[in-house]
Design a protein around this motif. Structure first.
Motif, PDB file in Angstrom:
ATOM      1  N   LYS A 481       0.826  -1.197   0.000  1.00 42.23           N
ATOM      2  CA  LYS A 481       0.000   0.000   0.000  1.00 42.23           C
ATOM      3  C   LYS A 481       0.866   1.254   0.000  1.00 42.23           C
ATOM      4  N   ALA A 482       0.383   2.313  -0.629  1.00 48.04           N
ATOM      5  CA  ALA A 482       1.114   3.586  -0.657  1.00 48.04           C
ATOM      6  C   ALA A 482       1.307   4.113   0.762  1.00 48.04           C
ATOM      7  N   ALA A 483       2.443   4.757   0.992  1.00 47.62           N
ATOM      8  CA  ALA A 483       2.782   5.273   2.326  1.00 47.62           C
ATOM      9  C   ALA A 483       2.375   6.729   2.487  1.00 47.62           C
ATOM     10  N   PHE A 484       2.468   7.212   3.719  1.00 46.74           N
ATOM     11  CA  PHE A 484       2.275   8.623   4.082  1.00 46.74           C
ATOM     12  C   PHE A 484       0.883   9.147   3.715  1.00 46.74           C
ATOM     13  N   GLY A 485      -0.114   8.278   3.758  1.00 44.11           N
ATOM     14  CA  GLY A 485      -1.481   8.699   3.518  1.00 44.11           C
ATOM     15  C   GLY A 485      -1.860   8.846   2.062  1.00 44.11           C
ATOM     16  N   ASP A 486      -0.943   8.602   1.140  1.00 42.29           N
ATOM     17  CA  ASP A 486      -1.279   8.688  -0.282  1.00 42.29           C
ATOM     18  C   ASP A 486      -2.240   7.562  -0.659  1.00 42.29           C
ATOM     19  N   GLU A 487      -3.133   7.861  -1.591  1.00 44.22           N
ATOM     20  CA  GLU A 487      -4.097   6.861  -2.018  1.00 44.22           C
ATOM     21  C   GLU A 487      -3.480   5.851  -2.980  1.00 44.22           C
ATOM     22  N   GLU A 488      -2.518   6.306  -3.761  1.00 47.03           N
ATOM     23  CA  GLU A 488      -1.879   5.404  -4.705  1.00 47.03           C
ATOM     24  C   GLU A 488      -0.474   5.889  -5.025  1.00 47.03           C
ATOM     25  N   ARG A 489       0.274   5.072  -5.736  1.00 50.89           N
ATOM     26  CA  ARG A 489       1.643   5.411  -6.102  1.00 50.89           C
ATOM     27  C   ARG A 489       1.657   6.344  -7.313  1.00 50.89           C
ATOM     28  N   PHE A 490       2.758   7.041  -7.519  1.00 54.22           N
ATOM     29  CA  PHE A 490       2.798   8.147  -8.481  1.00 54.22           C
ATOM     30  C   PHE A 490       2.481   7.733  -9.913  1.00 54.22           C
ATOM     31  N   TYR A 491       2.746   6.503 -10.293  1.00 48.53           N
ATOM     32  CA  TYR A 491       2.635   6.070 -11.688  1.00 48.53           C
ATOM     33  C   TYR A 491       1.292   5.416 -12.004  1.00 48.53           C
ATOM     34  N   GLU A 492       0.481   5.127 -10.989  1.00 52.29           N
ATOM     35  CA  GLU A 492      -0.668   4.237 -11.180  1.00 52.29           C
ATOM     36  C   GLU A 492      -1.733   4.801 -12.114  1.00 52.29           C
ATOM     37  N   GLN A 493      -2.031   6.101 -12.022  1.00 50.61           N
ATOM     38  CA  GLN A 493      -3.045   6.674 -12.898  1.00 50.61           C
ATOM     39  C   GLN A 493      -2.600   6.621 -14.362  1.00 50.61           C
ATOM     40  N   GLU A 494      -1.358   6.976 -14.602  1.00 48.34           N
ATOM     41  CA  GLU A 494      -0.845   6.933 -15.975  1.00 48.34           C
ATOM     42  C   GLU A 494      -0.833   5.506 -16.506  1.00 48.34           C
ATOM     43  N   TYR A 495      -0.499   4.579 -15.648  1.00 44.13           N
ATOM     44  CA  TYR A 495      -0.511   3.179 -16.059  1.00 44.13           C
ATOM     45  C   TYR A 495      -1.917   2.730 -16.441  1.00 44.13           C
ATOM     46  N   ARG A 496      -2.924   3.085 -15.640  1.00 45.71           N
ATOM     47  CA  ARG A 496      -4.301   2.710 -15.960  1.00 45.71           C
ATOM     48  C   ARG A 496      -4.751   3.359 -17.268  1.00 45.71           C
ATOM     49  N   ASP A 497      -4.360   4.606 -17.462  1.00 48.65           N
ATOM     50  CA  ASP A 497      -4.738   5.276 -18.704  1.00 48.65           C
ATOM     51  C   ASP A 497      -4.151   4.575 -19.924  1.00 48.65           C
ATOM     52  N   SER A 498      -2.926   4.053 -19.784  1.00 45.87           N
ATOM     53  CA  SER A 498      -2.276   3.386 -20.916  1.00 45.87           C
ATOM     54  C   SER A 498      -3.005   2.115 -21.324  1.00 45.87           C
ATOM     55  N   LEU A 499      -3.694   1.489 -20.375  1.00 46.26           N
ATOM     56  CA  LEU A 499      -4.408   0.257 -20.692  1.00 46.26           C
ATOM     57  C   LEU A 499      -5.563   0.505 -21.645  1.00 46.26           C
ATOM     58  N   ALA A 500      -6.059   1.722 -21.653  1.00 45.22           N
ATOM     59  CA  ALA A 500      -7.150   2.053 -22.569  1.00 45.22           C
ATOM     60  C   ALA A 500      -6.681   2.182 -24.008  1.00 45.22           C
ATOM     61  N   ASP A 501      -5.357   2.234 -24.215  1.00 44.84           N
ATOM     62  CA  ASP A 501      -4.809   2.428 -25.563  1.00 44.84           C
ATOM     63  C   ASP A 501      -4.129   1.176 -26.097  1.00 44.84           C
ATOM     64  N   LEU A 502      -4.448   0.015 -25.537  1.00 41.40           N
ATOM     65  CA  LEU A 502      -3.773  -1.201 -25.980  1.00 41.40           C
ATOM     66  C   LEU A 502      -4.086  -1.550 -27.431  1.00 41.40           C
ATOM     67  N   ASP A 503      -5.185  -1.034 -27.947  1.00 48.63           N
ATOM     68  CA  ASP A 503      -5.497  -1.299 -29.351  1.00 48.63           C
ATOM     69  C   ASP A 503      -4.525  -0.584 -30.287  1.00 48.63           C
ATOM     70  N   LYS A 504      -3.753   0.364 -29.755  1.00 40.16           N
ATOM     71  CA  LYS A 504      -2.755   1.071 -30.557  1.00 40.16           C
ATOM     72  C   LYS A 504      -1.406   0.360 -30.549  1.00 40.16           C
ATOM     73  N   GLY A 505      -1.137  -0.384 -29.486  1.00 40.95           N
ATOM     74  CA  GLY A 505       0.139  -1.074 -29.405  1.00 40.95           C
ATOM     75  C   GLY A 505       0.573  -1.281 -27.971  1.00 40.95           C
ATOM     76  N   SER A 506       1.773  -1.813 -27.803  1.00 48.83           N
ATOM     77  CA  SER A 506       2.309  -2.088 -26.479  1.00 48.83           C
ATOM     78  C   SER A 506       2.985  -0.844 -25.914  1.00 48.83           C
ATOM     79  N   SER A 507       3.368  -0.919 -24.638  1.00 46.02           N
ATOM     80  CA  SER A 507       4.004   0.240 -23.997  1.00 46.02           C
ATOM     81  C   SER A 507       5.353   0.556 -24.633  1.00 46.02           C
ATOM     82  N   GLY A 508       6.042  -0.466 -25.163  1.00 45.32           N
ATOM     83  CA  GLY A 508       7.303  -0.216 -25.841  1.00 45.32           C
ATOM     84  C   GLY A 508       7.140   0.633 -27.080  1.00 45.32           C
ATOM     85  N   GLN A 509       5.936   0.657 -27.625  1.00 50.06           N
ATOM     86  CA  GLN A 509       5.614   1.518 -28.763  1.00 50.06           C
ATOM     87  C   GLN A 509       5.049   2.858 -28.301  1.00 50.06           C
TER      88      GLN A 509
END
Length: 525
Positions: A481-509
């Motif tokens: 779990k994220a520390a210091f009262g944070d709800e999530e880790r710094f990268y998690e929102q961007e990571y979730r957003d990237s999943l919506a674009d999988l029809d375009k390609g992988s993260s390496g692209q």
């Protein structure tokens, strides 16, 4: 002359091949040894006889070794012949009906200490253990195997239901890592990180021996099904690399690419060496366990010379060749033949980097890792990665808590010199990337793990460390779990957003700055 060599402990078999032995009657051909090294004597003698021997490849002895392996049906006989009568073969047959099993004669004869089974680490590493299954699943499978006239299809059906609950493709391998070209999936390729592409050659999707902890176990349990990930097209590989000029490394993986014959592997490699369109490719990596499980692959195997010649060809082309060798326990480094195999590979100009996961009951001790890293360094190899057991297969059986993993890594690193401190870890190959534990501290009254990306879907994530709550029992990133009262880790929102674009390609692209998908599509013929 022969007595002089024998007195020094040299083997005549490493000096002469079958074709050269008739010439021994002409002793005038033999050079004097008093003024030159043994290796120079060998090379001079071969040159005088004009033998067809690969350059820079020494110590490939004359006697060919035939690869022999055992499968599930051999388990009862192996246990009986090796004196393991205290073990129930039915329980091991049940485990091997769910998890893949194949073991080489070399492992059975040279690496396993049968007087210490089932606790022997090499036995645990290569024979599926009954406790890898949940109690109810083990009982169900043993009952089924004891049923008269049970069909193979019936066993397979039950096994598949058990496997389905074991997360067969962790870290988004089948969905998030697969690239797209012209809107279509490119099967047999994974492109998770910007600079590195993974390729799964169809002919390399098995191993000389299967590891019980393997995170790609689904590749071997459902051959021919959608569970398998592979490609048999050198053209697709070449064109994908050509269309992605930011790719620097190609990793041939599996399975084990070194089960392929050199002529087959050559068909995949040569187009990458000779094409102007792939000149941006710097490194060819080969992920393999063959040095540990079948080192004769590089000494007396029928194709040893052919593969070593191919390695030399890669190096001479100007590409860097990195053998990603999987060594899990020091015993795998303890035979004479593995040292000979290592030397032969190094003589081609290839570099050997070593990696392995931290596995409970096999290598979960700092002294084991220190011994292994020291031996690897002594043999001229580079300790590279210590991984955390992935959240797949029998992870509950093999997993080690992250807090213990960090202590083992820290204690082991303290026991080796600076030349061996090249290893990174303990690292989790999780969905967002490779995440290492770099510290455990108390900050602002809260005990935390300090984590850092070693590789990431978005390269910018590498710039930051981040903190999660300390959990002495957690074994994987998603349990923290994220520390210091944070709800999530710094990268998690961007990571979730990237999943919506999988029809375009992988993260390496997607996270390759300055180059568009239109550019990728226009470069694939």
């Amino acid at each position: 002359m022969a007595f002089r060599f024998l007195a020094k402990g040299y083997r005549l078999s490493s000096l002469f091949t079958r074709s050269s032995r008739p010439a021994l009657s002409s002793m005038s051909l033999l050079p004097r040894v008093s003024k030159s090294s043994y290796s120079q004597v060998v090379e001079d003698f071969r040159e005088r006889l004009r033998l067809d021997f690969p350059p820079h490849v020494k110590n490939v002895s004359d006697t060919e070794q035939k690869y022999t392996m055992y499968q599930k049906s051999a388990i009862p006989k192996l246990l009986e012949e090796r004196g393991a009568l205290h073990l129930d073969p039915k329980a091991y047959m049940a485990a091997a009906s769910v998890f893949p099993f194949r073991v080489s004669k070399y492992v059975v004869d040279e690496l396993i200490e049968w007087c210490n089974v089932p606790d022997d680490p090499m036995f645990r590493l290569t024979f599926p253990q009954p406790n890898m299954l949940k109690t109810e699943d083990l009982d169900r499978m043993m009952t089924l195997l004891s049923t008269q006239n049970v069909s193979r299809a019936g066993v397979q059906e039950v096994a598949e239901r058990i496997r389905a609950g074991m997360n067969p493709h962790p870290a988004g391998q089948k969905k998030e890592n697969v690239p797209r070209m012209n809107g279509e999936r490119v099967d047999g390729i994974q492109h998770k990180y910007k600079e590195t592409v993974l390729f799964f050659p169809s002919e390399g999707q098995w191993c000389h021996t299967y590891c019980t902890y393997c995170f790609r176990w689904a590749q071997f349990t459902s051959v021919g099904s959608e569970q398998q990930f592979k490609s048999g097209s050198p053209r697709i590989l070449h064109d994908y690399i050509a269309a992605h000029p930011w790719v620097r490394d190609i990793l041939f993986t599996g399975g084990d690419p070194m089960v392929m014959k050199s002529e087959v592997f050559n068909r995949y490699v040569t187009p990458l060496l000779e094409s102007d369109a792939t000149r941006h490719l710097q490194t060819i990596r080969i992920g393999t366990k063959s040095l540990a499980y079948w080192p004769y692959r590089y000494t007396t195997d029928t194709d040893a010379k052919g593969m070593l010649k191919l390695f030399e060809k890669i190096v001479k082309s100007g590409k860097h060749l990195s053998i990603q060798a999987h060594f899990t326990h020091p015993r795998e480094l303890g035979t004479r033949v593995v040292e000979e195999a290592i030397r032969n590979i190094q003589m081609t100009g290839a570099v050997i980097r070593c990696q392995a996961p931290l596995i409970r009951g096999i290598n979960d001790d700092a002294s084991i890792w220190a011994t292994m890293w020291n031996k690897q360094t002594k043999l001229g190899m580079i300790p590279y990665y210590q991984f955390v057991e992935r959240d797949t297969g029998a992870c509950d059986y093999f997993g080690v808590p992250l807090a213990k993993a960090f202590r083992i890594y820290s204690d082991a690193i303290a026991q080796v010199p600076g030349t061996a401190r090249t290893v990174r870890g303990p690292s989790m190959s999780a969905e967002p990337g490779k995440v290492a534990i770099i510290g455990i501290e108390e900050i602002k009254g809260e005990k935390v793990f300090i984590l850092k990306f070693l590789q990431a879907r978005n390269p910018k994530w590498l710039e930051r460390v981040f903190f999660v709550k300390y959990d002495p029992e957690a074994k994987w990133l998603n349990e923290l779990k994220a520390a210091f009262g944070d709800e999530e880790r710094f990268y998690e929102q961007e990571y979730r957003d990237s999943l919506a674009d999988l029809d375009k390609g992988s993260s390496g692209q997607m996270f390759s700055e300055g180059l568009s998908f239109d550019h990728c599509n226009s470069n694939l013929s």
